[in-house]
Motif scaffolding. Sequence first.
Motif, PDB file in Angstrom:
ATOM      1  N   ASP A 197     -16.330  17.163  48.521  1.00  0.00           N
ATOM      2  CA  ASP A 197     -17.254  17.280  49.655  1.00  0.00           C
ATOM      3  C   ASP A 197     -17.681  15.894  50.115  1.00  0.00           C
ATOM      4  O   ASP A 197     -18.437  15.199  49.465  1.00  0.00           O
ATOM      5  N   LEU A 257     -20.064  22.473  41.125  1.00  0.00           N
ATOM      6  CA  LEU A 257     -20.373  21.740  42.358  1.00  0.00           C
ATOM      7  C   LEU A 257     -20.230  20.242  42.177  1.00  0.00           C
ATOM      8  O   LEU A 257     -20.002  19.508  43.131  1.00  0.00           O
ATOM      9  N   ARG A 267     -13.349  22.857  50.129  1.00  0.00           N
ATOM     10  CA  ARG A 267     -13.363  21.418  50.464  1.00  0.00           C
ATOM     11  C   ARG A 267     -14.014  21.259  51.829  1.00  0.00           C
ATOM     12  O   ARG A 267     -13.651  21.952  52.785  1.00  0.00           O
ATOM     13  N   SER A 313     -24.060  27.127  48.401  1.00  0.00           N
ATOM     14  CA  SER A 313     -23.884  27.893  47.155  1.00  0.00           C
ATOM     15  C   SER A 313     -25.127  28.737  46.855  1.00  0.00           C
ATOM     16  O   SER A 313     -25.020  29.794  46.237  1.00  0.00           O
ATOM     17  N   LEU A 361     -22.963  21.567  50.350  1.00  0.00           N
ATOM     18  CA  LEU A 361     -22.412  22.540  49.399  1.00  0.00           C
ATOM     19  C   LEU A 361     -23.496  23.192  48.536  1.00  0.00           C
ATOM     20  O   LEU A 361     -23.448  24.392  48.262  1.00  0.00           O
ATOM     21  N   ASN A 403     -16.193  23.098  43.900  1.00  0.00           N
ATOM     22  CA  ASN A 403     -16.093  21.984  44.843  1.00  0.00           C
ATOM     23  C   ASN A 403     -14.717  21.320  44.734  1.00  0.00           C
ATOM     24  O   ASN A 403     -14.381  20.745  43.698  1.00  0.00           O
TER      25      ASN A 403
END
Length: 302
Positions: free
Chosen positions: A132, A13, A109, A120, A116, A129
């Motif tokens: 973001d 991430l 994206r 997740s 995000l 990722n």
Amino acid sequence: MLTMTQLKDRSLLGLKDLGRDEIESILNRAAYWEAQHEKLVQVLASKFVANMFFENSTRTRFSFEMAEKRLGAQVLNFTAAASSVEKGESIYDTVRTLESMGIDAGVIRLKPAGVLEELSSKISVPLINAGDGNNEHPTQALLDLYTMKKRFGSLQGLTVSIIGDIKHSRVARSDLWALRKFGAEVKFCAPNNMTAPELEPFARYVTMEEALRSDVVMMLRVQLERHATGMLKSAEEYRAQYGLTEERASKLSKHTLIMHPAPVNRNVEIDDAVVESEQSAIFPQMSNGVPIRMAVMERAMK
Ligand code: CP
């Protein structure tokens, strides 16, 4: 079904909370993949991955696809404009839909920053990722570190100047977090209205003159699509004050590496001839993105 720990270990991430050893292991594995002569290996045969781009991309999208296909994975490409997102379906429902169909990992994206992490936590496949908002772009920073390491051997003690639209840059943030873990000094240079005050404890803002006295000079794209109106008064004025012009580039030390995540606004933040110059690593950065993403996708699904 993966455990929470496995899920966390396979996802990517951001680099802020990723350990130095883990980053090093990805860089080493990328070097392994780069050294392979076989273009196609079946390491991820029988695995399915969805590339979910809710925001435009050329380099990241295609280098993920290249990496996944080189490892033998089955690839599903999702673009928001050609999906039910156009009918109002949410990001969460879209990702859940692909998860329900049996993907083993998702590359994502997103335009907004900060969603995000929550996404997740609700999804039971590893998420990678691919950028973001202005938060993080971990695989771009990994390929940047890989490019610097190839050129200088070590990141310890390197001086890296990141110049331009820091405020809107997820690349600047991911590079900052990762480079600090390896003992590199990151300096920022930006117009007053493109700074990120929250990053000041981690990187000094310096003049253009000082920024150019560094081992790496990384130019950033002026992100017009994220600007409030009037942020960039004139491209010519920006180039004159913050652009890596041919004249400025000619005064760089010969060992200085010129980088840019691209896409490039040619003749705004960097001159045309400088993009193509011998000191520029801009196209090698793109090449390095493939082995980096091979290492990341292998880590996510093997
Ligand atoms: N560097 C980068 O993220 O480029 P794209 O937006 O084309 O993926």
